[in-house]
Design a protein around this motif. Structure first.
Motif, PDB file in Angstrom:
ATOM      1  N   UNK A  26      -5.194  -4.219  20.153  1.00 57.39           N
ATOM      2  CA  UNK A  26      -6.597  -4.613  20.172  1.00 57.39           C
ATOM      3  C   UNK A  26      -7.222  -4.518  21.539  1.00 57.39           C
ATOM      4  N   UNK A  27      -6.405  -4.352  22.596  1.00 52.88           N
ATOM      5  CA  UNK A  27      -6.964  -4.314  23.945  1.00 52.88           C
ATOM      6  C   UNK A  27      -7.116  -2.899  24.483  1.00 52.88           C
ATOM      7  N   UNK A  51     -12.099   6.572  32.263  1.00 54.57           N
ATOM      8  CA  UNK A  51     -11.963   5.152  32.541  1.00 54.57           C
ATOM      9  C   UNK A  51     -12.106   4.337  31.268  1.00 54.57           C
ATOM     10  N   UNK A  52     -11.962   3.035  31.383  1.00 54.35           N
ATOM     11  CA  UNK A  52     -11.892   2.196  30.190  1.00 54.35           C
ATOM     12  C   UNK A  52     -13.167   2.242  29.358  1.00 54.35           C
ATOM     13  N   UNK A  53     -14.313   2.390  30.039  1.00 58.33           N
ATOM     14  CA  UNK A  53     -15.600   2.341  29.331  1.00 58.33           C
ATOM     15  C   UNK A  53     -16.077   3.725  28.901  1.00 58.33           C
ATOM     16  N   UNK A  74     -14.048   1.918  19.425  1.00 69.05           N
ATOM     17  CA  UNK A  74     -14.055   1.298  18.093  1.00 69.05           C
ATOM     18  C   UNK A  74     -12.938   1.866  17.220  1.00 69.05           C
ATOM     19  N   UNK A  75     -12.552   3.110  17.522  1.00 73.06           N
ATOM     20  CA  UNK A  75     -11.476   3.762  16.766  1.00 73.06           C
ATOM     21  C   UNK A  75     -10.168   3.796  17.553  1.00 73.06           C
TER      22      UNK A  75
END
Length: 123
Positions: A26-27, A51-53, A74-75
């Motif tokens: 989930x992370x 990157x993460x975003x 989201x996926x």
């Protein structure tokens, strides 16, 4: 985090492929992700990262301009779209995730690795 790379295959030079890196956990949205590749008889090398975003990306020179990395948090999936493929792109492609903010080219900075997907480009 467990990673599953897919989307490889046999394609003619000039063709395109979209590789996917699906993650469990989930992370995942907090992880940076990189793609690396290993050609036969060669060391594994960096290809691209995000990157993460998803707001910043990085490419090695040999794929810059013909590849796009993106992610859909989201996926839990990161994509690498590669166009104008060349025989020298033939390799096993691995995705990797970094739990830190790092998203550069150093392999050891990535904590989790997928199993790889084979890309073969015929001339």
């Amino acid at each position: 985090v467990q990673l599953q790379a897919s989307g490889g295959g046999l394609v003619q030079a000039g063709g395109s492929l979209r590789l996917s890196c699906a993650a469990s956990g989930r992370t995942f949205s907090s992880y940076a992700v990189g793609w690396f590749r290993q050609a036969p008889g060669k060391e594994r090398r960096f290809v691209s990262s995000i990157n993460w975003s998803g707001t910043d990306t990085y490419y090695t020179d040999s794929v810059k301009g013909r590849s796009t990395i993106s992610r859909d948090n989201a996926k839990n999936t990161v994509y690498l779209r590669m166009n104008s493929l060349k025989p020298e792109d033939t390799a096993i492609y691995y995705c990797a995730a970094s739990s830190s903010l790092y998203y550069g080219s150093i392999e050891s900075r990535y904590d989790y690795w997928g199993q790889g997907t084979q890309v073969t480009v015929s001339s």
